[in-house]
Design a protein around this motif. Structure first.
Motif: not given
Length: 426
Positions: A80-84, A221-224, A352-354, A409-421
């Motif tokens: 994620d930092r240096w490239g795959a 874009t993605g959740v930290l 982003r951080y997959v 049944r839980t909320t998808s983090p990508i749709a709810s997290s305010p801390t995406t980058s």
């Protein structure tokens, strides 16, 4: 003019670099896992060369398998930092080096080091970064692309061991390792050079869409990571993978001795592993596209349930053909599980951080790979039967399916997290 535009669009679609990334991932998984699975072809030669028992030789698989998946927790964030591309090229170099060193080994311990550390670490460096890169190039066809990428594992399992057997008969086992090592370095690193992390740098969005059309699904874009691992969604995925993995890898170690115990000849028993490879290749290749249409979360649940059903069939199978039916069916669901899991992770945590998130998730698979087959062996030693281990394996996947169902049944983090980058690629 309209026909010209259609032809131009068609040509552009054919040249979408995302498919080159998928092809590179196929080659990387083909070479990496295919090289690892050639070990069975060398067992007899090394037994004679080093005077080692079959049990001591076979110990290499658990350790190497642990490294395949366990090192993703390091290689994923680094990619994620240096490239795959860099991590994948390093991994392929390590695979080739491991093969070359195995061919020069003077003791069985040196073979352990070459395979477990060289090939195990090499696949561990390359696998998660490569899968992470593929996810960023696709949205609508993410499951299909993932399936194509990891189908290299199944094809490598079918092709590389027979190739190794032929090389051993022709050149001897040491020179066979030399040839395989050179092939791994040249082919693996060449494929790694085609891997790219961000379609925008090639002038397109995911799926080859124009950049303007892709604005609603930003690729970087993605959740930290620190936030992702704290979510109920990640906890559910991790628990399901961990519990499932205890049972999933039992057939790869114990199906052949099970068949021999049921009066199947050793030559036919070995073919059962190839049958798993055939089913796995089909599952990876075809089921990912179906998941894109039916819904990837529901499909993941179905894969756990399917593995549970197939393992239950194993528990009552007793002859070659019933075991072959189990192996083929199990391979299909196992292949579908491997294909769809990275896509599900990207769906819910972003691109982003997959790599780092998949790497952490795969530590669950690493522990399952390390412990599941070993525990099954110890249970057999006590009970002199595989019924209990196989039943536990099936039950584990039932539990995994239920956990995965609850997780939806839980909320998808990508749709709810305010801390995406949306940080650029480093």
């Amino acid at each position: 003019m309209r026909n010209t535009a259609v032809i131009a669009d068609h040509t552009k679609a054919k040249l979408f670099h995302g498919w080159f990334v998928v092809g590179a991932a196929f080659v990387v998984t083909f070479i990496g896992f295919g090289s690892a699975y050639t070990f069975s072809s060398f067992v007899d030669s090394m037994q004679r060369e080093f005077g080692a028992s079959r049990g001591s030789v076979s110990l290499v698989f658990s350790f190497a398998g642990f490294l395949y998946f366990g090192l993703g927790v390091i290689s994923g964030p680094l990619a994620d930092r240096w490239g795959a591309r860099r991590l994948t090229a390093l991994g392929m170099a390590l695979v080739g080096l491991g093969l070359l060193l195995a061919g020069r080994a003077q003791t069985i311990v040196q073979v352990y080091a070459a395979y477990s550390i060289g090939i195990g670490a090499g696949v561990g460096c390359a696998y998660v970064p490569t899968l992470g890169a593929v996810q960023r190039w696709f949205v609508r066809r993410r499951g299909f692309a993932s399936g194509l990428a990891v189908s290299g594992i199944g094809v490598g399992t079918l092709v590389m061991p027979p190739l190794a057997t032929w090389l051993i008969a022709t050149l001897g086992w040491r020179d066979a390792y030399l040839v395989l090592g050179i092939v791994a370095v040249v082919t693996g690193i060449s494929a790694a050079l085609l891997i790219a992390d961000d379609p925008r740098r090639h002038g397109t969005g995911p799926d080859g869409d124009p950049l303007g059309a892709a604005a609603s699904t930003p690729v970087r874009t993605g959740v930290l990571i620190r936030d992702a691992v704290r979510t109920p969604r990640f906890a559910g995925l991790y628990a399901a993978c961990l519990i499932s993995a205890f049972g999933v890898f039992v057939p790869f170690v114990h199906l052949v001795p099970f068949a021999v115990d049921h009066q199947v000849t050793p030559a036919l028993a070995v073919l059962l592993l190839g049958t798993i490879g055939v089913g796995s290749t089909a599952g990876r290749f075809f089921l990912g596209g179906i998941a894109d249409r039916l819904g990837r979360d529901a499909f993941l649940i179905a894969m756990y349930a399917g593995m549970a059903v197939s393992l239950a069939i194993w528990a009552v199978a007793g002859d070659f053909w019933s075991l072959a039916a189990f192996a083929l069916l199990f391979g299909v669901f196992y292949g579908g599980w491997v294909a769809i899991l990275p896509a599900v992770v990207t769906d819910h945590f972003g691109g982003r951080y997959v790599g780092g998130i998949i790497g952490i998730l795969y530590t669950s698979v690493a522990f399952g790979t390390l412990l599941g087959p070993s525990v099954a062996g110890f249970v057999f030693d006590v009970s002199h039967s595989y019924i209990i281990p196989v039943a536990i394996s099936a039950a584990a996947n039932v539990v995994a399916a239920l956990i995965a169902l609850a997780t939806t049944r839980t909320t998808s983090p990508i749709a709810s997290s305010p801390t995406t980058s949306t940080l650029p690629l480093g």
